[in-house]
Design a protein around this motif. Structure first.
Motif, short mmCIF file in Angstrom:
data_model
loop_
_atom_site.label_atom_id
_atom_site.label_comp_id
_atom_site.label_asym_id
_atom_site.label_seq_id
_atom_site.Cartn_x
_atom_site.Cartn_y
_atom_site.Cartn_z
N UNK A 168 18.38 47.66 29.29
CA UNK A 168 18.19 46.22 29.09
C UNK A 168 17.20 45.65 30.12
N UNK A 169 17.21 46.20 31.31
CA UNK A 169 16.30 45.73 32.36
C UNK A 169 14.88 46.23 32.14
N UNK A 170 14.75 47.48 31.70
CA UNK A 170 13.41 48.03 31.50
C UNK A 170 13.47 49.51 31.21
N UNK A 171 12.32 50.10 30.85
CA UNK A 171 12.29 51.54 30.55
C UNK A 171 12.42 52.39 31.80
N UNK A 172 12.48 53.68 31.60
CA UNK A 172 12.68 54.63 32.70
C UNK A 172 11.65 54.44 33.80
N UNK A 173 10.38 54.33 33.44
CA UNK A 173 9.34 54.22 34.46
C UNK A 173 9.49 52.97 35.32
N UNK A 174 10.00 51.89 34.74
CA UNK A 174 10.23 50.67 35.51
C UNK A 174 11.27 50.94 36.61
N UNK A 175 12.34 51.61 36.26
CA UNK A 175 13.39 51.89 37.24
C UNK A 175 12.91 52.87 38.30
N UNK A 176 12.13 53.86 37.89
CA UNK A 176 11.58 54.81 38.87
C UNK A 176 10.71 54.06 39.88
N UNK A 177 9.88 53.16 39.39
CA UNK A 177 8.99 52.42 40.29
C UNK A 177 9.77 51.54 41.25
#
Length: 236
Positions: A80-89
């Motif tokens: 809900x917050x964002x895709x995988x790459x968003x969380x990795x960043x």
């Protein structure tokens, strides 16, 4: 975030006997560079100096790949917050910031607290914490090749993660799910009687006296009382 988290951890560690009372003045503790002496533990705000950004990002990416492959109830708040790459960043930025790499995480603790209170609230439970911990332990086990062969890095990472998990357990009132693994051992100050006043030696407790004398090769069983130990220390 480095300075704020460092102060908070040192205060907590001193109260638990993991760091000496003067830890906030000890160069080997407060430095952002890991000690070269392999006998001295790495504090988690020194991890950037040995891991660098690429290894930190690789560990964080492994973790979120596991998160997004997990059960729907656990994945949903992250997706809900964002895709995988968003969380990795964003998580990499937070790790780099806390681990001594400079102000990488915009918004610092306010942003971090806001995220957990508003975006991840449904996972701030014993069940959510247990699943998060399990996936992180799997990640750390799998990412050993990123840890440079230094056996001090994994305990430092475990200490870092344990500190934050204990904070969230207190903030959100759930039982912490247990340790991530072996953490940093207690750091005892090295006592040099030759540079201490009589008053300072007398202020040491019996355990400190026995340990310091023992490190000098003295059999302390011959000195049964604290005063005996003080007298011996003053003779050196």
């Amino acid at each position: 975030m480095t300075a704020d988290i460092q102060r908070a951890y040192i205060a907590a560690a001193v109260s638990r006997g993991l760091l000496p009372a003067e830890a906030h003045r000890m160069a080997q503790v407060i430095s952002l560079d890991a000690p070269n002496d392999p006998a001295k533990p790495i504090q988690f705000w020194q991890l950037y100096s040995v891991l660098g950004p690429d290894r930190i990002v690789a560990i964080v990416r492994d973790f979120y790949q596991r998160v997004f492959a997990d059960e729907p109830w656990f994945v949903a708040p992250f997706a809900r917050v964002g895709p995988l790459d968003h969380h990795v960043m964003t998580q990499s930025q937070m790790w780099i910031d806390v681990m001594g790499g400079g102000p990488a995480y915009h918004g610092a603790e306010f942003r971090l607290n806001f995220h957990h209170t508003h975006n991840a609230m449904e996972l701030m439970t014993a069940e959510g914490a247990a699943r998060w911990t399990r996936l992180m332990v799997e990640t750390l086990d799998a990412c050993e090749p990123h840890m440079t062969g230094d056996p001090r890095i994994r305990p430092a990472l475990n200490t870092f993660l344990g500190h934050f998990m204990d904070k969230y357990a207190g903030d959100f009132r759930f039982d912490a799910p247990g340790a991530f693994g072996v953490s940093n051992p207690p750091l005892k100050r090295r006592i040099n009687f030759m540079t201490m006043t009589t008053e300072a030696i007398e202020a040491l407790d019996e355990e400190e006296l026995r340990q310091a004398l023992g490190e000098r090769g003295i059999d302390t069983t011959a000195y049964p009382t604290k005063q005996d130990l003080v007298d011996k220390a003053l003779m050196l």
